[in-house]
Design a protein around this motif. Structure first.
Motif, PDB file in Angstrom:
ATOM      1  N   GLU A   6     -10.173   1.685  -4.217  1.00 37.38           N
ATOM      2  CA  GLU A   6      -9.746   1.809  -3.059  1.00 37.38           C
ATOM      3  C   GLU A   6     -10.984   1.451  -1.973  1.00 37.38           C
ATOM      4  OE1 GLU A   6      -7.968   5.374  -2.876  1.00 37.38           O
ATOM      5  OE2 GLU A   6      -7.058   5.051  -0.754  1.00 37.38           O
ATOM      6  N   ASP A  29     -13.166   5.288   4.959  1.00 40.97           N
ATOM      7  CA  ASP A  29     -11.813   5.636   5.321  1.00 40.97           C
ATOM      8  C   ASP A  29     -11.058   6.831   4.923  1.00 40.97           C
ATOM      9  OD1 ASP A  29      -8.985   5.110   4.942  1.00 40.97           O
ATOM     10  OD2 ASP A  29      -9.062   3.513   3.323  1.00 40.97           O
ATOM     11  N   ASP A  80       0.867  -1.263   0.025  1.00 34.83           N
ATOM     12  CA  ASP A  80       0.023   0.036   0.013  1.00 34.83           C
ATOM     13  C   ASP A  80       0.887   1.386  -0.057  1.00 34.83           C
ATOM     14  OD1 ASP A  80      -1.423   2.173   0.760  1.00 34.83           O
ATOM     15  OD2 ASP A  80      -2.210   1.276   2.731  1.00 34.83           O
ATOM     16  N   ARG A 133       3.410   0.634   2.961  1.00 35.77           N
ATOM     17  CA  ARG A 133       3.101  -0.640   4.036  1.00 35.77           C
ATOM     18  C   ARG A 133       3.293  -2.009   3.312  1.00 35.77           C
ATOM     19  NH1 ARG A 133      -1.186   3.729   3.926  1.00 35.77           N
ATOM     20  NH2 ARG A 133      -0.105   5.121   5.224  1.00 35.77           N
TER      21      ARG A 133
END
Ligand SMILES: O=c1[nH]cnc2c1ncn2[C@@H]1O[C@H](COP(=O)(O)OP(=O)(O)O)[C@@H](O)[C@H]1O
Ligand SMILES: [Ca+2]
Length: 404
Positions: free
Chosen positions: A148, A175, A30, A37
């Motif tokens: 996403e 998110d 990510d 990450r």
């Protein structure tokens, strides 16, 4: 760099004793606007009829994100390499060649020039090519904002068991990233489908089912982008030494902040007003009238993560490890408390008042949630991170024919 060869400890058809034949791995990066990450997933597929099971996840992250290396793409790729080296130890050597590795970048790279973004991505691709893993076509790229949201929705609903069996009661998700924010849910009412702009609705096939989801990613509405917008500095040519001031910051504050490779100077309203009320009005200008408000979400509950979680945990609204359940009005109460007593919170981030106010305004005035809308704040479900990366890995394995 030398490619690591598979050591010949085992004859080709024999597995190590403790690795089951139906175990497989997937590596998903990510590349977010504030950090990169790696998620290394272990899956077990017990039978073709069942969904794959996630047996475990190894998660690690580095800061800053790739976009901070806009002018040094090799250095950016090095940060990816550091994380990828972990996968070499985590995946058994005989499965390296069958383990796909993919990196998807989100809003940080969406905001860079195409040239700079491409330079970063091509350096990363080289790192992948030099690794012993399976590098599919399109293994490195910028993800579509609508994916996403959809993939995060898949993750959360998979982990909470809503995608298997009958009687599915799926949950919506929110998110809040650094540069963009997403809302995704499965509409229950025909009315919602009718009154929603077409590009907010996407059909998506996963695990042999088609879901028609409401999803949208608002670029520039992530928490850090919103700070810049509130300061009047978002997407601006910043003149050297220019100062941006806000009533959401401590009066005497003057400081510098780096985001997306740009340096900003910012400070409090030395002479003018500070506190919740003026801050709310300032933030409202950034949000008002910019978001679509689907009627049906007002009465439902949502899973919220990323900065919703981080700021709630920072201010003890929830437990950092376990998460918790909140109502929208809890964010407002906390925003008031922090903004009207900034001197008491001066050991925390100077942006705490602005961040909490932004979250409040985004939820209430942006999406149109009610004060008593329930938010479930979670970082992990069954010890797996609630990130779009798991959904993306399922999608990848499905497209490679590795799951059903
Ligand atoms: O896998 C994860 N687990 C938990 N939190 C995550 C994960 N990935 C991102 N975050 C959170 O996402 C937020 C930062 O957003 P990000 O850097 O992804 O920006 P973007 O989505 O706008 O590109 C932070 O709150 C960070 O803690
Ligand atoms: Ca993100």
């Amino acid at each position: 760099m030398r490619r690591r060869e598979r050591p010949d400890f085992f004859p080709p058809n024999v597995c190590p004793i403790n690795a089951k034949a139906n175990t497989f791995y997937g590596i998903m990066f990510d590349a977010g606007s504030t950090g990169t990450r790696i998620h290394i997933y272990t899956f077990v597929q017990k039978s073709p009829e069942d969904l794959p099971e996630v047996e475990g996840e190894i998660f690690e992250s580095v800061k800053p994100g790739l976009s901070a290396y806009a002018d040094q793409p090799e250095k950016g790729a090095e940060s990816v390499k550091t994380l990828l080296d972990m996968a070499i130890d985590a995946v058994p050597p005989h499965l390296w060649k069958k383990t796909p590795v993919v990196l998807k970048a989100t809003a940080g790279l969406r905001l860079l020039s195409e040239e700079k973004a491409e330079a970063l991505l091509s350096e990363v691709k080289e790192v992948f090519e030099e690794s012993p893993f399976l590098v599919p076509e399109d293994s490195v790229g910028i993800m579509d904002g609508s994916h996403e949201g959809i993939l995060a929705w898949i993750t959360v609903n998979f982990l909470t068991g809503q995608l298997s069996g009958q009687n599915q009661q799926t949950v919506g998700i929110l998110d809040l990233g650094g540069a963009s924010t997403q809302i995704t849910f499965l509409p229950r009412f025909e009315e919602t489908l009718k009154e929603t702009p077409g590009d907010f609705l996407t059909s998506f096939e996963m695990f042999n089912k088609t879901y028609k989801l409401y999803t949208h990613s608002y670029l520039g509405f992530g928490l850090k982008a919103a700070r810049l917008a509130t300061l009047g500095a978002f997407n601006m040519e910043v003149v050297d030494g220019q100062m941006f001031r806000s009533s959401c910051l401590p009066k005497q504050l003057e400081a510098e902040w780096h985001f997306g490779g740009v340096k900003y100077r910012y400070g409090g309203n030395k002479e003018g007003e500070t506190g919740f009320k003026p801050c709310y009005l300032e933030v409202l200008k950034v949000v008002k009238g910019k978001l679509h408000q689907p009627e049906e979400i007002r009465g439902s509950s949502f899973y919220a993560f990323s900065y919703y979680y981080d700021r709630a945990a920072d201010t003890n609204l929830i437990d950092y490890e376990r998460g918790g359940v909140l109502e929208v009005r809890d964010f407002e109460r906390k925003a008031k408390e922090v903004c009207d007593n900034m001197e008491r919170y001066n050991s925390a981030s100077p942006f705490l008042c602005m961040d909490l106010t932004y979250i409040t305004v985004l939820l209430k005035e942006g999406f149109g949630f009610r004060d008593n809308t329930v938010l479930q704040l979670t970082k992990k479900v069954n010890d797996i991170e609630t990130s779009w990366t798991l959904g993306a890995t399922f999608y990848l394995l499905q497209s490679l024919g590795m799951t059903y």
